[in-house]
Design an enzyme around this catalytic site. Structure first.
Site, PDB file in Angstrom:
ATOM      1  N   TYR A 107       0.830  -1.202   0.000  1.00 46.84           N
ATOM      2  CA  TYR A 107       0.000   0.000   0.000  1.00 46.84           C
ATOM      3  C   TYR A 107       0.867   1.255   0.000  1.00 46.84           C
ATOM      4  O   TYR A 107       0.661   2.175  -0.796  1.00 46.84           O
ATOM      5  CB  TYR A 107      -0.923   0.004   1.229  1.00 46.84           C
ATOM      6  CG  TYR A 107      -1.546   1.349   1.512  1.00 46.84           C
ATOM      7  CD1 TYR A 107      -2.543   1.847   0.683  1.00 46.84           C
ATOM      8  CD2 TYR A 107      -1.124   2.128   2.590  1.00 46.84           C
ATOM      9  CE1 TYR A 107      -3.110   3.098   0.920  1.00 46.84           C
ATOM     10  CE2 TYR A 107      -1.691   3.365   2.835  1.00 46.84           C
ATOM     11  CZ  TYR A 107      -2.681   3.842   2.007  1.00 46.84           C
ATOM     12  OH  TYR A 107      -3.226   5.075   2.233  1.00 46.84           O
ATOM     13  N   LYS A 133      -9.267  -5.737  21.029  1.00 46.55           N
ATOM     14  CA  LYS A 133      -7.911  -6.263  20.967  1.00 46.55           C
ATOM     15  C   LYS A 133      -6.967  -5.196  20.431  1.00 46.55           C
ATOM     16  O   LYS A 133      -7.350  -4.346  19.621  1.00 46.55           O
ATOM     17  CB  LYS A 133      -7.848  -7.512  20.095  1.00 46.55           C
ATOM     18  CG  LYS A 133      -8.204  -7.311  18.629  1.00 46.55           C
ATOM     19  CD  LYS A 133      -8.136  -8.642  17.882  1.00 46.55           C
ATOM     20  CE  LYS A 133      -8.531  -8.479  16.409  1.00 46.55           C
ATOM     21  NZ  LYS A 133      -8.480  -9.768  15.679  1.00 46.55           N
TER      22      LYS A 133
END
Length: 314
Positions: free
Chosen positions: A145, A203
């Site tokens: 990316y 998380k």
């Protein structure tokens, strides 16, 4: 005379805030978005939006018909994880899509629109040795990316030679604020805020000590607009210069959300960087831009927005 502006990725997080700003300033604004991640609810009712992929050849016809003064190119594949799994797809969207737009500009006769290219500062510099990092530091992306977004930057001066394309490059830090997608991976503030308000467990990848530069969406839009009004090419870092850990973001958001659960720490994600913050001195000097929103206040504003959405949906 009001300016005619085109915004790609108009229904997205930053794109929709930019649309609001341009409309408020009297621009004639048209959007392009395939709605793969954008949301029509982000846009004003009746807004002129073309639902189309930026890789589609018809985009060239749309741009020719609009004949814009300004093109704000925000549409992209923005997931680092997706880019790691599907680097060819990532390149097709981010590089191929950008080139499709550049070729449309190249075909326009009688007008020389300015293009403002929105990219990622956090992924361009990789893991720099010294922070905050300035634009003079060598770029070394660690993910497909980051590589695809950086590659587009290298095409811009070439198109300036080919067709006189005028442009500015904006390298954004981690943008946060109202309307950010809480279901993706790129917006930890949005993900945390929505989950906390819903009472879900959360998380954190790694130990949570990784640092990012968080900049409020309103400040980002201000920088983009300022760049559109100048001939300065950049690249311009758009950030606060302050690194904030994921653990700190969690703590601040938990306080504003009344959230008491502890996070679950899992393995770090491949391609993620350990720390980054951007030196925006160049933007201050050449664009007259400095960030105004304090992180604590920006996070509070974001939580309040997500809370209002929960109320509306209930």
């Amino acid at each position: 005379m009001p300016k005619t502006s085109l915004v790609t990725g108009a229904a997205g997080f930053v794109g929709s805030h930019l649309v609001d700003r341009l409309l408020a300033e009297g621009h004639n604004v048209t959007g392009i978005d395939d709605l793969s991640s954008g949301d029509l609810k982000n846009l004003p009712r009746g807004f002129d939006l073309h639902k189309i992929d930026i890789r589609d050849p018809q985009v060239r016809e749309i741009i020719a018909e609009i004949n814009p003064d300004l093109i704000f190119h925000l549409a992209a594949q923005i997931s680092v994880a997706v880019s790691a799994r599907e680097p060819q797809f990532d390149a097709e969207v981010n590089i191929g899509g950008a080139l499709n737009i550049f070729e449309a500009v190249r075909a326009i006769s009688g007008k020389d629109p300015k293009l403002i290219y929105i990219t990622s500062g956090g992924t361009a510099y990789g893991d720099p040795e010294l922070i905050p990092v300035s634009e003079s530091v060598p770029v070394r992306p660690l993910s497909p990316y980051g590589a695809s977004k950086l590659a587009v930057e290298t095409y811009l001066p070439i198109y300036r030679k080919l067709c006189g394309l005028s442009y500015s490059i904006m390298r954004l830090a981690n943008v946060y604020g109202p309307r950010q997608n809480p279901h993706g991976e790129a917006g930890v503030v949005a993900i945390f805020a929505k989950a906390m308000l819903e009472g879900r467990s959360l998380k954190i990848f790694g130990d949570g000590k990784d640092q990012r530069d968080y900049v409020f969406v309103g400040d980002v839009v201000e920088a983009i607009v300022k760049a559109s009004e100048t001939k300065r090419e950049g690249p311009f870092n758009v950030g606060t210069g302050i690194g904030t850990s994921t653990n700190q973001i969690f703590t601040i958001l938990a306080r504003h959300c009344g959230y008491t659960k502890l996070p679950v720490h899992t393995s770090p994600r491949p391609g993620d960087i350990s720390r980054i913050s951007l030196d925006s001195t160049k933007a201050a000097t050449e664009l007259g831009w400095i960030p105004k929103m304090i992180l604590e206040e920006g996070l509070k504003t974001t939580v309040e927005w997500f809370g209002s959405q929960e109320y509306e949906e209930s």
